[in-house]
Design a protein around this motif. Structure first.
Motif, PDB file in Angstrom:
ATOM      1  N   PRO A 536      38.032  37.253 103.429  1.00 43.14           N
ATOM      2  CA  PRO A 536      38.923  38.418 104.159  1.00 43.14           C
ATOM      3  C   PRO A 536      40.699  38.131 104.438  1.00 43.14           C
ATOM      4  O   PRO A 536      41.029  38.863 104.449  1.00 43.14           O
ATOM      5  CB  PRO A 536      38.017  38.473 105.671  1.00 43.14           C
ATOM      6  N   TYR A 537      40.520  36.668 105.043  1.00 43.56           N
ATOM      7  CA  TYR A 537      42.126  36.596 105.383  1.00 43.56           C
ATOM      8  C   TYR A 537      42.736  36.177 103.981  1.00 43.56           C
ATOM      9  O   TYR A 537      44.032  36.885 104.199  1.00 43.56           O
ATOM     10  CB  TYR A 537      41.969  35.318 105.732  1.00 43.56           C
ATOM     11  N   GLU A 538      42.853  36.019 102.717  1.00 43.50           N
ATOM     12  CA  GLU A 538      43.188  36.323 101.914  1.00 43.50           C
ATOM     13  C   GLU A 538      42.916  37.811 101.041  1.00 43.50           C
ATOM     14  O   GLU A 538      44.237  38.361 100.662  1.00 43.50           O
ATOM     15  CB  GLU A 538      42.167  34.941 100.826  1.00 43.50           C
ATOM     16  N   ASP A 539      42.242  38.391 101.093  1.00 42.13           N
ATOM     17  CA  ASP A 539      42.610  40.386 101.022  1.00 42.13           C
ATOM     18  C   ASP A 539      43.297  40.971 101.657  1.00 42.13           C
ATOM     19  O   ASP A 539      43.777  41.315 101.205  1.00 42.13           O
ATOM     20  CB  ASP A 539      40.713  40.198 100.570  1.00 42.13           C
ATOM     21  N   ALA A 540      43.060  40.522 102.854  1.00 43.88           N
ATOM     22  CA  ALA A 540      44.094  41.057 103.670  1.00 43.88           C
ATOM     23  C   ALA A 540      46.007  40.880 103.883  1.00 43.88           C
ATOM     24  O   ALA A 540      46.657  41.592 103.800  1.00 43.88           O
ATOM     25  CB  ALA A 540      44.003  40.682 105.314  1.00 43.88           C
ATOM     26  N   VAL A 541      45.583  39.889 102.497  1.00 48.82           N
ATOM     27  CA  VAL A 541      46.987  39.546 102.996  1.00 48.82           C
ATOM     28  C   VAL A 541      48.031  39.852 102.081  1.00 48.82           C
ATOM     29  O   VAL A 541      48.883  40.134 101.376  1.00 48.82           O
ATOM     30  CB  VAL A 541      47.584  37.699 103.197  1.00 48.82           C
ATOM     31  N   GLN A 542      47.045  39.918 100.282  1.00 54.49           N
ATOM     32  CA  GLN A 542      47.196  40.103  99.425  1.00 54.49           C
ATOM     33  C   GLN A 542      47.478  41.442  99.255  1.00 54.49           C
ATOM     34  O   GLN A 542      47.103  41.860  99.789  1.00 54.49           O
ATOM     35  CB  GLN A 542      46.113  39.512  98.198  1.00 54.49           C
ATOM     36  N   ASN A 543      48.549  41.722  98.156  1.00 49.65           N
ATOM     37  CA  ASN A 543      49.516  43.474  98.478  1.00 49.65           C
ATOM     38  C   ASN A 543      50.250  43.424  99.612  1.00 49.65           C
ATOM     39  O   ASN A 543      50.318  44.954 100.328  1.00 49.65           O
ATOM     40  CB  ASN A 543      47.965  44.246  97.538  1.00 49.65           C
ATOM     41  N   THR A 544      49.899  43.207 100.841  1.00 52.30           N
ATOM     42  CA  THR A 544      50.303  43.064 101.924  1.00 52.30           C
ATOM     43  C   THR A 544      52.320  43.670 101.605  1.00 52.30           C
ATOM     44  O   THR A 544      52.998  42.646 101.080  1.00 52.30           O
ATOM     45  CB  THR A 544      50.635  41.659 103.266  1.00 52.30           C
ATOM     46  N   PRO A 545      52.742  44.363 102.137  1.00 50.35           N
ATOM     47  CA  PRO A 545      54.238  44.877 101.688  1.00 50.35           C
ATOM     48  C   PRO A 545      54.853  43.870 102.690  1.00 50.35           C
ATOM     49  O   PRO A 545      54.323  43.037 104.088  1.00 50.35           O
ATOM     50  CB  PRO A 545      54.561  46.323 102.165  1.00 50.35           C
TER      51      PRO A 545
END
Length: 599
Positions: A536-545
């Motif tokens: 989840p940390y990785e997923d939430a940060v990836q593609n964050t503008p």
């Protein structure tokens, strides 16, 4: 923070002239063992890759073996110096199932009051004194001066409720050590810690909590002392909820598209908390039934829909995948539990059957790179990387959808949670409603944390009433005796501050044969699993503008930090004992006697 251009050369990378590799290790304002490693495309203004790392190994599942089961809650409470009581409580629930015992009603209300105080304490200090700094005037001035200018011109919609005329005034009140609200929150944290100590003796490692109940001496004066502090907190929350609504709503208005910061698919897990002693008997065969009677309803929410609110289903679906973590697989080793009490088959990757076999090695983002395992929930088809959103958003979302809770002070409607706070010394009765949001993102995780503080205060009012009713009826017993069985297996489920918490135990010959605590950190902070699914940390940060106005050579990473810290990250529960190049001690007999050799 470190930054290097073109550090990695894999074929899938965007051209290095457009990207910068940046790392924040350790992440500040938490225990310093979480690292976030990113690749940022500054031309497109977004994060294109993220890896989350944890640099410590915790050996609780190893050194619990052979211990007396009755010591489990005292030992596991030491997993963390922040939410140790959550572990102690979960371990006690676990032991209650193993021993076939349930506390007297008064004992369970006391435990609930302690846990509610812990939610209030921890969420308050994190929200206002740790994550709140991400939104304070000093931080916004450093990263988005244009936003601060707008905040100073924007009137607060609920200024009459919280006293801050503009959004800029709210931001200034959050400045660390100087801000008025920052300092007030520190004082409030003292009240809540005192509330916990009244119920369970000591914070954060309870001294009066045991299987079968508590050793607390319950009196009318005890609950009156708790209630006087609670009512001050209730009055405080009547200002905090509208203040945070104004602040978080402003960011959506000031930075269109900010909903994408920290956003990920809605994959939420909640294991439920705050048992109702009228229904909870701690038996596994009735666990689905009494779990639904909790004052926070368990549930798995996928794409906004409630998949299940059965603790039996939740238990059966837990899988521990190793993936990119520093452990050897236990496939082929001893299986402790093949079927549960209801006859359901138990998977070899379930915590009851886990073996913890650490294998330290060099960090490699293409292979193994963290001590955190990858818990997943298997829905029959997919291994879902559930998150807790820092705890509150999953708790409120699950409770709202189930629509089961209604105690007068809080009510779940099927699409929202209503919170009713009574009249206090300086403020009239107030009702708040947390509505299921459109996104699971950084701002909504933080907003839910504020609402859950109010929720915790509201249910605590109900618990005080029930406890006083027990005393006035002469039912003052707080503990039930028990015997430790020779052989058993059991589980306990609750919500730690940051989210899901389960303890699984196997007893053989009266001793612990296997014990695995699974707190929220390995769920939220897990790494890429055996299927390549990011945590989840990785997923939430990836593609964050990226909305920060600073150039790469002066980049603070505030949007990334807001995404990570919205989960209330805390690494001690994730993974202690990294020996590195340690020594092996051998004792040998020689003509001179017993000799110890170090190799």
């Amino acid at each position: 923070m470190t930054a290097t251009k073109g550090q990695r050369t894999d074929d899938s990378a965007v051209p290095e002239s457009q990207t910068v590799d940046m790392a924040w290790d350790p992440i500040t304002r938490i225990v310093g063992s979480l690292g976030i490693y990113t690749r940022i495309d500054f031309k497109q203004k977004e994060v294109v890759e993220c890896h989350s790392t944890s640099s410590i190994f915790r050996g609780y599942s190893i050194f619990m073996k052979g211990k007396d089961p009755r010591d489990a809650h005292f030992i596991t409470s030491r997993i963390c110096g922040i939410c140790g009581d959550n572990h102690a409580t979960c371990s006690v629930y676990n032991q209650n199932m193993a021993y076939g015992v349930a506390p007297p009603h008064l004992g369970e209300w006391i435990i609930n009051l302690g846990e509610a105080a812990e939610y209030m304490f921890d969420h308050n200090i994190f929200q206002e004194n740790l994550v709140g700094v991400d939104y304070c005037e000093k931080m916004v001035r450093e990263t988005n001066p244009g936003v601060l200018e707008l905040a100073n011109r924007t009137e607060s919609p609920h200024a009459g409720d919280h006293g801050y005329k503009t959004i800029g005034d709210i931001m200034r009140s959050l400045n660390p050590l100087e801000g008025e609200f920052y300092r007030e929150a520190l004082q409030v944290s003292r009240w809540t810690r005192e509330m916990f100590c009244l119920m369970e003796g000591r914070h954060v490692h309870p001294s009066t909590l045991y299987p079968g109940g508590v050793g607390t001496v319950a009196t009318v004066q005890l609950f009156t002392d708790y209630l006087t502090r609670l009512m001050r907190y209730v009055e405080f929350m009547k200002r905090v909820v509208p203040m945070h609504d104004d602040l978080f709503d402003f960011f959506y208005e000031a930075l269109p598209g900010y909903e994408k910061v920290g956003q990920r698919r809605v994959l939420l897990g909640c294991w439920g908390s705050l048992n109702d002693p009228e229904h909870c008997d701690f038996t596994y065969r009735n666990m689905a039934s009494w779990g639904r009677k909790m004052f926070v309803t368990p549930g798995v929410v996928v794409d906004g829909k409630l998949v299940t609110n059965s603790l039996v289903d939740i238990n059966l679906g837990i899988r521990i995948l190793l993936g990119s973590s520093y452990y050897e697989d236990w496939e082929g080793r001893e299986v402790f539990v093949t079927h549960d009490e209801l006859g359901n088959p138990i998977d070899v990757r379930h915590p009851w059957n886990q073996h913890t076999i650490p294998r330290p090695q060099k960090r490699d983002f293409d292979d193994k790179y963290s001590w955190t395992m990858s818990p997943r929930w298997f829905d029959g088809a997919d291994h879902l990387a559930l998150d807790t959103g820092g705890g509150p958003i999953a708790r409120l979302w699950s409770t709202a959808l189930s629509g089961l809770v209604d105690c007068g002070y809080v009510k779940a409607t099927g699409h929202s949670v209503q919170i009713n706070l009574p009249r206090t010394a300086l403020k009239p009765e107030v009702s708040f409603e947390w509505k299921i949001p459109r996104w699971s993102n950084a701002l909504e995780r933080n907003r839910a944390r504020t609402y859950f503080q109010a929720y915790s205060a509201a249910v605590a009012l109900y618990f005080v009433e029930q406890a006083l009713a027990e005393i006035r009826a002469g039912r003052t017993k707080t503990w039930t005796p028990f015997k430790v069985p020779e052989n058993a297996f059991s589980c306990g489920f609750t919500e730690a501050v940051r989210g899901v918490l389960s303890h699984h135990m196997v007893i053989r010959d009266g001793k612990i044969a296997n014990y695995h605590p699974y707190p929220p950190t390995p769920w939220n902070g897990s790494v890429r699993d055996s299927f390549g699914t990011p945590g989840p940390y990785e997923d939430a940060v990836q593609n964050t503008p990226i909305f920060e106005e600073n150039p790469p050579d002066n980049f603070k990473g505030i949007d990334i930090m807001r995404a990570v810290r919205s989960f209330d990250p805390c690494l001690p529960c994730g993974v202690h004992m990294f020996l590195g190049n340690g020594k092996v001690l051998e004792q040998v007999h020689s003509p001179a006697g017993l000799v110890t050799l170090a190799t």
